[in-house]
Scaffold this motif. Sequence first.
Motif, PDB file in Angstrom:
ATOM      1  N   THR A 118      36.764  68.636  24.855  1.00  0.00           N
ATOM      2  CA  THR A 118      37.397  69.959  25.005  1.00  0.00           C
ATOM      3  C   THR A 118      38.752  69.938  24.321  1.00  0.00           C
ATOM      4  OG1 THR A 118      36.307  70.360  27.129  1.00  0.00           O
ATOM      5  CG2 THR A 118      38.302  71.627  26.688  1.00  0.00           C
ATOM      6  N   THR A 119      38.999  70.920  23.459  1.00  0.00           N
ATOM      7  CA  THR A 119      40.332  71.049  22.858  1.00  0.00           C
ATOM      8  C   THR A 119      41.061  72.219  23.505  1.00  0.00           C
ATOM      9  OG1 THR A 119      39.851  69.974  20.758  1.00  0.00           O
ATOM     10  CG2 THR A 119      41.587  71.629  20.728  1.00  0.00           C
ATOM     11  N   LEU A 120      42.246  71.927  24.038  1.00  0.00           N
ATOM     12  CA  LEU A 120      43.090  72.955  24.649  1.00  0.00           C
ATOM     13  C   LEU A 120      43.960  73.541  23.546  1.00  0.00           C
ATOM     14  CD1 LEU A 120      44.135  70.761  27.722  1.00  0.00           C
ATOM     15  CD2 LEU A 120      42.181  72.347  27.543  1.00  0.00           C
ATOM     16  N   HIS A 121      44.015  74.863  23.478  1.00  0.00           N
ATOM     17  CA  HIS A 121      44.741  75.484  22.364  1.00  0.00           C
ATOM     18  C   HIS A 121      46.043  76.167  22.757  1.00  0.00           C
ATOM     19  CE1 HIS A 121      42.257  74.926  18.773  1.00  0.00           C
ATOM     20  NE2 HIS A 121      41.264  74.795  19.639  1.00  0.00           N
ATOM     21  N   GLY A 122      46.219  76.501  24.033  1.00  0.00           N
ATOM     22  CA  GLY A 122      47.504  77.117  24.391  1.00  0.00           C
ATOM     23  C   GLY A 122      47.361  78.083  25.538  1.00  0.00           C
ATOM     24  N   THR A 123      46.977  79.327  25.229  1.00  0.00           N
ATOM     25  CA  THR A 123      46.931  80.328  26.300  1.00  0.00           C
ATOM     26  C   THR A 123      45.847  80.004  27.329  1.00  0.00           C
ATOM     27  OG1 THR A 123      45.601  81.678  24.796  1.00  0.00           O
ATOM     28  CG2 THR A 123      47.933  82.232  24.990  1.00  0.00           C
ATOM     29  N   ASP A 124      44.858  79.186  26.949  1.00  0.00           N
ATOM     30  CA  ASP A 124      43.852  78.762  27.943  1.00  0.00           C
ATOM     31  C   ASP A 124      44.505  77.924  29.033  1.00  0.00           C
ATOM     32  OD1 ASP A 124      44.305  76.837  25.976  1.00  0.00           O
ATOM     33  OD2 ASP A 124      42.237  76.176  25.817  1.00  0.00           O
ATOM     34  N   ILE A 125      45.712  77.438  28.794  1.00  0.00           N
ATOM     35  CA  ILE A 125      46.469  76.647  29.770  1.00  0.00           C
ATOM     36  C   ILE A 125      47.697  77.435  30.234  1.00  0.00           C
ATOM     37  CG2 ILE A 125      47.936  74.552  29.985  1.00  0.00           C
ATOM     38  CD1 ILE A 125      44.862  74.054  29.949  1.00  0.00           C
ATOM     39  N   THR A 126      48.525  77.848  29.273  1.00  0.00           N
ATOM     40  CA  THR A 126      49.853  78.376  29.602  1.00  0.00           C
ATOM     41  C   THR A 126      49.831  79.795  30.162  1.00  0.00           C
ATOM     42  OG1 THR A 126      50.104  79.146  27.325  1.00  0.00           O
ATOM     43  CG2 THR A 126      50.991  76.978  27.832  1.00  0.00           C
ATOM     44  N   LEU A 127      48.801  80.558  29.865  1.00  0.00           N
ATOM     45  CA  LEU A 127      48.805  81.968  30.274  1.00  0.00           C
ATOM     46  C   LEU A 127      47.617  82.282  31.189  1.00  0.00           C
ATOM     47  CD1 LEU A 127      50.998  83.899  29.106  1.00  0.00           C
ATOM     48  CD2 LEU A 127      49.188  84.919  27.741  1.00  0.00           C
ATOM     49  N   VAL A 128      46.414  82.181  30.625  1.00  0.00           N
ATOM     50  CA  VAL A 128      45.219  82.589  31.371  1.00  0.00           C
ATOM     51  C   VAL A 128      44.775  81.488  32.334  1.00  0.00           C
ATOM     52  CG1 VAL A 128      43.017  83.767  31.091  1.00  0.00           C
ATOM     53  CG2 VAL A 128      44.546  83.581  29.143  1.00  0.00           C
ATOM     54  N   GLY A 129      44.747  80.259  31.836  1.00  0.00           N
ATOM     55  CA  GLY A 129      44.154  79.143  32.588  1.00  0.00           C
ATOM     56  C   GLY A 129      44.815  78.873  33.912  1.00  0.00           C
ATOM     57  N   LYS A 130      46.141  79.006  33.971  1.00  0.00           N
ATOM     58  CA  LYS A 130      46.794  78.650  35.235  1.00  0.00           C
ATOM     59  C   LYS A 130      46.791  79.798  36.249  1.00  0.00           C
ATOM     60  CE  LYS A 130      51.608  79.225  33.755  1.00  0.00           C
ATOM     61  NZ  LYS A 130      52.676  78.578  33.057  1.00  0.00           N
ATOM     62  N   ASP A 131      46.256  80.939  35.857  1.00  0.00           N
ATOM     63  CA  ASP A 131      46.109  82.042  36.805  1.00  0.00           C
ATOM     64  C   ASP A 131      45.144  81.591  37.904  1.00  0.00           C
ATOM     65  OD1 ASP A 131      46.500  85.293  36.796  1.00  0.00           O
ATOM     66  OD2 ASP A 131      44.638  84.649  37.795  1.00  0.00           O
ATOM     67  N   PRO A 132      45.498  81.880  39.186  1.00  0.00           N
ATOM     68  CA  PRO A 132      44.650  81.408  40.295  1.00  0.00           C
ATOM     69  C   PRO A 132      43.181  81.831  40.170  1.00  0.00           C
ATOM     70  CG  PRO A 132      46.691  82.343  41.127  1.00  0.00           C
ATOM     71  CD  PRO A 132      46.705  82.576  39.650  1.00  0.00           C
ATOM     72  N   SER A 133      42.941  82.931  39.423  1.00  0.00           N
ATOM     73  CA  SER A 133      41.543  83.384  39.317  1.00  0.00           C
ATOM     74  C   SER A 133      40.697  82.450  38.443  1.00  0.00           C
ATOM     75  CB  SER A 133      41.479  84.817  38.788  1.00  0.00           C
ATOM     76  OG  SER A 133      42.252  84.939  37.628  1.00  0.00           O
ATOM     77  N   TYR A 134      41.330  81.587  37.657  1.00  0.00           N
ATOM     78  CA  TYR A 134      40.575  80.658  36.802  1.00  0.00           C
ATOM     79  C   TYR A 134      40.894  79.183  37.081  1.00  0.00           C
ATOM     80  CZ  TYR A 134      39.501  84.713  33.848  1.00  0.00           C
ATOM     81  OH  TYR A 134      39.065  85.915  33.388  1.00  0.00           O
ATOM     82  N   GLU A 135      42.065  78.916  37.658  1.00  0.00           N
ATOM     83  CA  GLU A 135      42.596  77.546  37.730  1.00  0.00           C
ATOM     84  C   GLU A 135      41.608  76.482  38.255  1.00  0.00           C
ATOM     85  OE1 GLU A 135      44.074  74.121  39.423  1.00  0.00           O
ATOM     86  OE2 GLU A 135      43.761  75.825  40.769  1.00  0.00           O
ATOM     87  N   PRO A 136      40.889  76.746  39.393  1.00  0.00           N
ATOM     88  CA  PRO A 136      40.005  75.680  39.900  1.00  0.00           C
ATOM     89  C   PRO A 136      38.933  75.281  38.890  1.00  0.00           C
ATOM     90  CG  PRO A 136      40.258  77.427  41.539  1.00  0.00           C
ATOM     91  CD  PRO A 136      40.875  77.939  40.270  1.00  0.00           C
ATOM     92  N   VAL A 137      38.349  76.272  38.209  1.00  0.00           N
ATOM     93  CA  VAL A 137      37.277  75.969  37.252  1.00  0.00           C
ATOM     94  C   VAL A 137      37.848  75.274  36.017  1.00  0.00           C
ATOM     95  CG1 VAL A 137      35.476  76.972  35.785  1.00  0.00           C
ATOM     96  CG2 VAL A 137      35.880  77.906  38.058  1.00  0.00           C
ATOM     97  N   VAL A 138      39.037  75.694  35.580  1.00  0.00           N
ATOM     98  CA  VAL A 138      39.655  75.057  34.399  1.00  0.00           C
ATOM     99  C   VAL A 138      39.964  73.591  34.713  1.00  0.00           C
ATOM    100  CG1 VAL A 138      41.664  75.081  32.851  1.00  0.00           C
ATOM    101  CG2 VAL A 138      40.561  77.228  33.475  1.00  0.00           C
TER     102      VAL A 138
END
Length: 374
Positions: A118-138
């Motif tokens: 998996t390559t992390l590119h940025g907003t998948d971590i810094t913006l969208v990914g850390k939102d509680p609605s996605y965080e557990p799955v990420v």
Amino acid sequence: MKIGIVCYPTFGGSGVVATELGKALAKEGHQIHFITYRQPTRLDFFSENLYYHEVDIKSYPLFEFAPYELALASKMVNVVKYEGLDLLHVHYAIPHASAAYMAKQILKEQGIYIPVVTTLHGTDITLVGKDPSYEPVVTFSINQSDGVTAVSEDLRKDTFEHFDIKNHIEVIPNFIDLDRFKKQKKEHFKLAICPHGEKLLVHTSNFRKVKRVEDVIQVFYRLRKTVPAKLLLVGDGPERDKMERLCRDLGTCDDIRFLGKLEAVEEVLSVADLFLMPSEKESFGLAALEAMACEVPILSSNAGGIPELNLDGITGYVCNIGDVTTMTEKALEILDDDNLPRFKAAALARAKEFDVANILPKYEQYYRETIARA
Ligand code: GMT
């Protein structure tokens, strides 16, 4: 190797990196299978080593949201099985890493083992990914990947800070094809935009809030009081209307052109004197690297991984996010005719360090290690 690449096939940086990586790997003799919901933008030619498998997302009246992730996982299962892939490389964690996990489990039931990078590119971590609605799955899907890469040291740090990650994260930066991104002779173009020898500033982005396009316009507005200049804004997105209004309010419309989305952005970069990247968040800043390869110095913010690319005082300047006053002073310093040639040369020299020929072996090596470990 036979590698499956999953990405967003759009203009976005992660899709561009994934597509260019696949093309470069194919040139080296690897067999590359793109698994995407549309033909990637820069994959518009034939090569014997390149394959494209479209994810077929069926809609049904019951679905308010079509289940893309399931269609993607199913496609991955079939491509891995029937094409005999050695590895799946998914770009952008959401939802590609979790879809890959699902595909991997299904294949395991069938006695097939497929390693996933998996390559992390940025907003998948810094913006969208850390939102509680996605965080557990990420978090789960990053930890379940057999290999994880991030495009800058800063993104790696951010990932460990915001998620409970047990895996090692390898930093492999963005790269550039210097055969395509190089200064071209486009003097006629420069003359048409800057008929009186004005300096030419350029910004390219997807016009999202994180790009702070308003800072680009504010810096230009201030700078233009001292130096005759023009500004080209390349790209399109949600902030564009607001930015057009800001130009009207500041009375700068005659000197600013909105060009929309451009395929051959290198032609515009070839005549630019300064590239502006005042982003609020930016894991790497591929657009700045493209400018540097065309010999354009960078005036940037200090967001995310930008300072790992733009060397303060050498390839341009790095300023605090939102500090348009300092940005204007620094822009004027770069544009000074006594300084500009030095900044331009340094920008090109720095871009060469990110030549695809230097970065590609890092991915190949990482794939081999991941396959051997799995
Ligand atoms: O810049 C964007 O908003 C697009 C975004 C994407 O995910 O497609 O770009 C990200 O990935 C690029 C390639 O790795 C990086 O060069 C960009 O810096 C990064 N953007 C952000 O972190 C905001």
